[in-house]
Design a protein around this motif. Structure first.
Motif, PDB file in Angstrom:
ATOM      1  N   PHE A  81       0.823  -1.205   0.000  1.00 57.91           N
ATOM      2  CA  PHE A  81       0.000   0.000   0.000  1.00 57.91           C
ATOM      3  C   PHE A  81       0.861   1.260   0.000  1.00 57.91           C
ATOM      4  O   PHE A  81       0.461   2.300  -0.530  1.00 57.91           O
ATOM      5  N   PHE A  82       2.047   1.182   0.583  1.00 54.05           N
ATOM      6  CA  PHE A  82       2.933   2.342   0.679  1.00 54.05           C
ATOM      7  C   PHE A  82       3.902   2.453  -0.500  1.00 54.05           C
ATOM      8  O   PHE A  82       4.683   3.397  -0.563  1.00 54.05           O
ATOM      9  N   VAL A  83       3.869   1.502  -1.390  1.00 56.31           N
ATOM     10  CA  VAL A  83       4.751   1.524  -2.561  1.00 56.31           C
ATOM     11  C   VAL A  83       4.087   2.344  -3.665  1.00 56.31           C
ATOM     12  O   VAL A  83       2.915   2.115  -4.000  1.00 56.31           O
ATOM     13  N   SER A  84       4.801   3.301  -4.223  1.00 57.22           N
ATOM     14  CA  SER A  84       4.235   4.155  -5.260  1.00 57.22           C
ATOM     15  C   SER A  84       4.041   3.368  -6.544  1.00 57.22           C
ATOM     16  O   SER A  84       4.696   2.348  -6.787  1.00 57.22           O
ATOM     17  N   TRP A  85       3.145   3.879  -7.399  1.00 60.68           N
ATOM     18  CA  TRP A  85       2.878   3.219  -8.669  1.00 60.68           C
ATOM     19  C   TRP A  85       4.085   3.275  -9.599  1.00 60.68           C
ATOM     20  O   TRP A  85       4.225   2.441 -10.495  1.00 60.68           O
ATOM     21  N   VAL A  86       4.979   4.235  -9.397  1.00 61.27           N
ATOM     22  CA  VAL A  86       6.200   4.295 -10.212  1.00 61.27           C
ATOM     23  C   VAL A  86       7.064   3.065  -9.939  1.00 61.27           C
ATOM     24  O   VAL A  86       7.578   2.418 -10.863  1.00 61.27           O
ATOM     25  N   ILE A  87       7.203   2.724  -8.646  1.00 60.51           N
ATOM     26  CA  ILE A  87       7.990   1.544  -8.279  1.00 60.51           C
ATOM     27  C   ILE A  87       7.295   0.276  -8.765  1.00 60.51           C
ATOM     28  O   ILE A  87       7.942  -0.659  -9.252  1.00 60.51           O
ATOM     29  N   ILE A  88       5.961   0.239  -8.626  1.00 62.18           N
ATOM     30  CA  ILE A  88       5.213  -0.929  -9.079  1.00 62.18           C
ATOM     31  C   ILE A  88       5.371  -1.117 -10.585  1.00 62.18           C
ATOM     32  O   ILE A  88       5.493  -2.248 -11.079  1.00 62.18           O
ATOM     33  N   TYR A  89       5.378  -0.006 -11.318  1.00 65.03           N
ATOM     34  CA  TYR A  89       5.579  -0.097 -12.768  1.00 65.03           C
ATOM     35  C   TYR A  89       6.963  -0.662 -13.092  1.00 65.03           C
ATOM     36  O   TYR A  89       7.105  -1.488 -14.008  1.00 65.03           O
ATOM     37  N   SER A  90       7.972  -0.251 -12.341  1.00 60.83           N
ATOM     38  CA  SER A  90       9.325  -0.771 -12.572  1.00 60.83           C
ATOM     39  C   SER A  90       9.389  -2.264 -12.288  1.00 60.83           C
ATOM     40  O   SER A  90       9.978  -3.034 -13.069  1.00 60.83           O
ATOM     41  N   PHE A  91       8.772  -2.692 -11.181  1.00 63.09           N
ATOM     42  CA  PHE A  91       8.740  -4.117 -10.859  1.00 63.09           C
ATOM     43  C   PHE A  91       7.966  -4.906 -11.917  1.00 63.09           C
ATOM     44  O   PHE A  91       8.366  -6.010 -12.309  1.00 63.09           O
ATOM     45  N   SER A  92       6.850  -4.329 -12.379  1.00 65.46           N
ATOM     46  CA  SER A  92       6.040  -5.005 -13.384  1.00 65.46           C
ATOM     47  C   SER A  92       6.816  -5.178 -14.685  1.00 65.46           C
ATOM     48  O   SER A  92       6.717  -6.228 -15.347  1.00 65.46           O
ATOM     49  N   SER A  93       7.564  -4.157 -15.056  1.00 64.50           N
ATOM     50  CA  SER A  93       8.376  -4.258 -16.275  1.00 64.50           C
ATOM     51  C   SER A  93       9.432  -5.344 -16.134  1.00 64.50           C
ATOM     52  O   SER A  93       9.689  -6.115 -17.076  1.00 64.50           O
ATOM     53  N   ALA A  94      10.046  -5.405 -14.950  1.00 62.68           N
ATOM     54  CA  ALA A  94      11.080  -6.416 -14.735  1.00 62.68           C
ATOM     55  C   ALA A  94      10.501  -7.828 -14.729  1.00 62.68           C
ATOM     56  O   ALA A  94      11.166  -8.787 -15.157  1.00 62.68           O
ATOM     57  N   LEU A  95       9.261  -7.978 -14.284  1.00 63.84           N
ATOM     58  CA  LEU A  95       8.651  -9.301 -14.180  1.00 63.84           C
ATOM     59  C   LEU A  95       7.910  -9.722 -15.437  1.00 63.84           C
ATOM     60  O   LEU A  95       7.977 -10.881 -15.854  1.00 63.84           O
ATOM     61  N   PHE A  96       7.168  -8.772 -16.049  1.00 63.10           N
ATOM     62  CA  PHE A  96       6.220  -9.142 -17.094  1.00 63.10           C
ATOM     63  C   PHE A  96       6.556  -8.616 -18.483  1.00 63.10           C
ATOM     64  O   PHE A  96       5.747  -8.756 -19.400  1.00 63.10           O
ATOM     65  N   ALA A  97       7.712  -8.003 -18.669  1.00 59.72           N
ATOM     66  CA  ALA A  97       8.101  -7.554 -20.007  1.00 59.72           C
ATOM     67  C   ALA A  97       8.130  -8.754 -20.950  1.00 59.72           C
ATOM     68  O   ALA A  97       8.553  -9.856 -20.571  1.00 59.72           O
ATOM     69  N   SER A  98       7.670  -8.541 -22.188  1.00 54.55           N
ATOM     70  CA  SER A  98       7.511  -9.671 -23.116  1.00 54.55           C
ATOM     71  C   SER A  98       8.832 -10.309 -23.527  1.00 54.55           C
ATOM     72  O   SER A  98       8.899 -11.502 -23.799  1.00 54.55           O
ATOM     73  N   SER A  99       9.907  -9.527 -23.573  1.00 55.62           N
ATOM     74  CA  SER A  99      11.179 -10.067 -24.063  1.00 55.62           C
ATOM     75  C   SER A  99      12.144 -10.433 -22.935  1.00 55.62           C
ATOM     76  O   SER A  99      12.788 -11.489 -22.977  1.00 55.62           O
ATOM     77  N   ALA A 100      12.239  -9.553 -21.913  1.00 58.37           N
ATOM     78  CA  ALA A 100      13.236  -9.781 -20.872  1.00 58.37           C
ATOM     79  C   ALA A 100      12.634  -9.931 -19.486  1.00 58.37           C
ATOM     80  O   ALA A 100      13.351  -9.937 -18.493  1.00 58.37           O
ATOM     81  N   GLY A 101      11.323 -10.053 -19.388  1.00 60.73           N
ATOM     82  CA  GLY A 101      10.681 -10.193 -18.094  1.00 60.73           C
ATOM     83  C   GLY A 101      10.973 -11.542 -17.458  1.00 60.73           C
ATOM     84  O   GLY A 101      11.054 -12.566 -18.142  1.00 60.73           O
ATOM     85  N   ALA A 102      11.117 -11.547 -16.135  1.00 61.44           N
ATOM     86  CA  ALA A 102      11.476 -12.780 -15.428  1.00 61.44           C
ATOM     87  C   ALA A 102      10.411 -13.856 -15.597  1.00 61.44           C
ATOM     88  O   ALA A 102      10.733 -15.046 -15.752  1.00 61.44           O
ATOM     89  N   VAL A 103       9.151 -13.472 -15.577  1.00 60.69           N
ATOM     90  CA  VAL A 103       8.064 -14.448 -15.706  1.00 60.69           C
ATOM     91  C   VAL A 103       8.083 -15.097 -17.080  1.00 60.69           C
ATOM     92  O   VAL A 103       8.012 -16.332 -17.212  1.00 60.69           O
TER      93      VAL A 103
END
Length: 313
Positions: free
Chosen positions: A128-150
């Motif tokens: 709840f205290f994490v800003s959407w900017v940080i969440i966007y960075s985490f989402s890119s790292a996890l769910f990016a189509s080419s280099a995302g961890a997932v």
């Protein structure tokens, strides 16, 4: 006698206010801030009814009446996909957030180890205290189509042949936004339900245990009914925000490939107001959104009062 009773009631009310004067003084700064930042700017609504140009006086401007309001519904079909996107994601988020928090609080209350329960509650509250900017960075790292961890993991395991574009493909947009919101607000919303559970008298559980009720029956017949009034109140209060979206969230996650499913009213108002500088039109759309939201909360409150007997006004 009636007048004497009325005078006595007034004296009691005045005495109560006098006893609580420090509480009112503590509330005063918040009331002043709300008045300054929420009610004073309403004077700017006049922009929607005139031919406003920045840098010129308001009063000599040409009066346009309801022209900008009509433009929203007559020029193109913007309102169709805007209302579709806004309602689909916000109603989905409202239902998902409340139900997930309701079930999570119910399960968390059944944890017998108090310290483990507190740990789980703290961990889930942190996003709840994490800003959407940080969440966007985490989402890119996890769910990016080419280099995302997932995607890299799924491709490496042979489950899929190529990465899935979760953040760009329009067909995933609504579910992705609702899922992120549910994760972010789960801990915050569950605290409210946990508080409602704590207000249930312990005598109810003791009486049920004496009657031979098991753990499941105590949850179903005591805990759940004790949480339902809180669920109804939250549903009523949040219904007024169905047309209001988290601007930061949608501004960050909207891109050229998914904008058709991601553009909501708040992004639309920002685009016309601060990018295209069409202030009258943007203001008119904002006013429409406000009055529709007000109608929604009044309607949901009336419906709840008729169906369940519970309402906030």
């Amino acid at each position: 006698m009636a007048q004497a009773a009325l005078h006595a009631q007034r004296r009691n009310k005045a005495a109560k206010i006098a006893r609580q004067k420090y509480l009112y003084l503590m509330l005063l700064p918040a009331v002043v801030l709300v008045f300054i930042f929420s009610y004073v700017p309403l004077a700017g609504w006049i922009i929607a009814f005139i031919q406003f140009r920045p840098g010129f006086d308001l009063l000599p401007a040409q009066w346009t009446g309801l022209r900008e309001f009509a433009n929203f519904f007559t020029q193109g079909n913007d309102y169709v996909y805007l209302l579709r996107n806004t309602l689909a994601m916000n109603i989905g988020a409202l239902i998902t957030n409340l139900l997930s928090a309701f079930l999570f609080a119910l399960l968390l209350n059944e944890i017998r180890n108090r310290y483990f329960g507190k740990l789980v509650q703290t961990v889930t509250f942190f996003p709840f205290f994490v800003s959407w900017v940080i969440i966007y960075s985490f989402s890119s790292a996890l769910f990016a189509s080419s280099a995302g961890a997932v995607n890299e993991t799924l491709v490496g395991w042979g489950l899929i042949e190529e990465g899935v574009n979760f953040m760009g493909d329009p067909k995933y947009a609504w579910l992705f936004m609702i899922g992120l919101g549910a994760w972010k607000y789960l801990g915050y919303n569950s605290v409210i339900f946990i508080s409602s559970i704590a207000s249930i008298p312990a005598e109810y559980y003791e009486a049920a245990e004496i009657d031979g009720a098991g753990r499941f029956r105590k949850v179903w017949h005591i805990t759940v009914p004790g949480m339902v009034p809180t669920l109804i109140v939250l549903l009523i209060l949040n219904s007024g925000w169905i047309l209001n979206s988290n601007f930061e969230q949608f501004y960050l996650f909207t891109n050229t490939t998914n904008w058709e499913k991601m553009e909501v009213l708040d992004i639309y108002i920002y685009k016309y107001g601060l990018q295209l500088l069409n202030y009258p039109y943007a203001t008119a759309v904002g006013i429409l959104k406000t009055f529709i939201s007000l109608a929604l909360i009044v309607g949901v409150n009336a419906l709840s009062k008729k169906a369940t007997g519970k309402a906030i006004f």
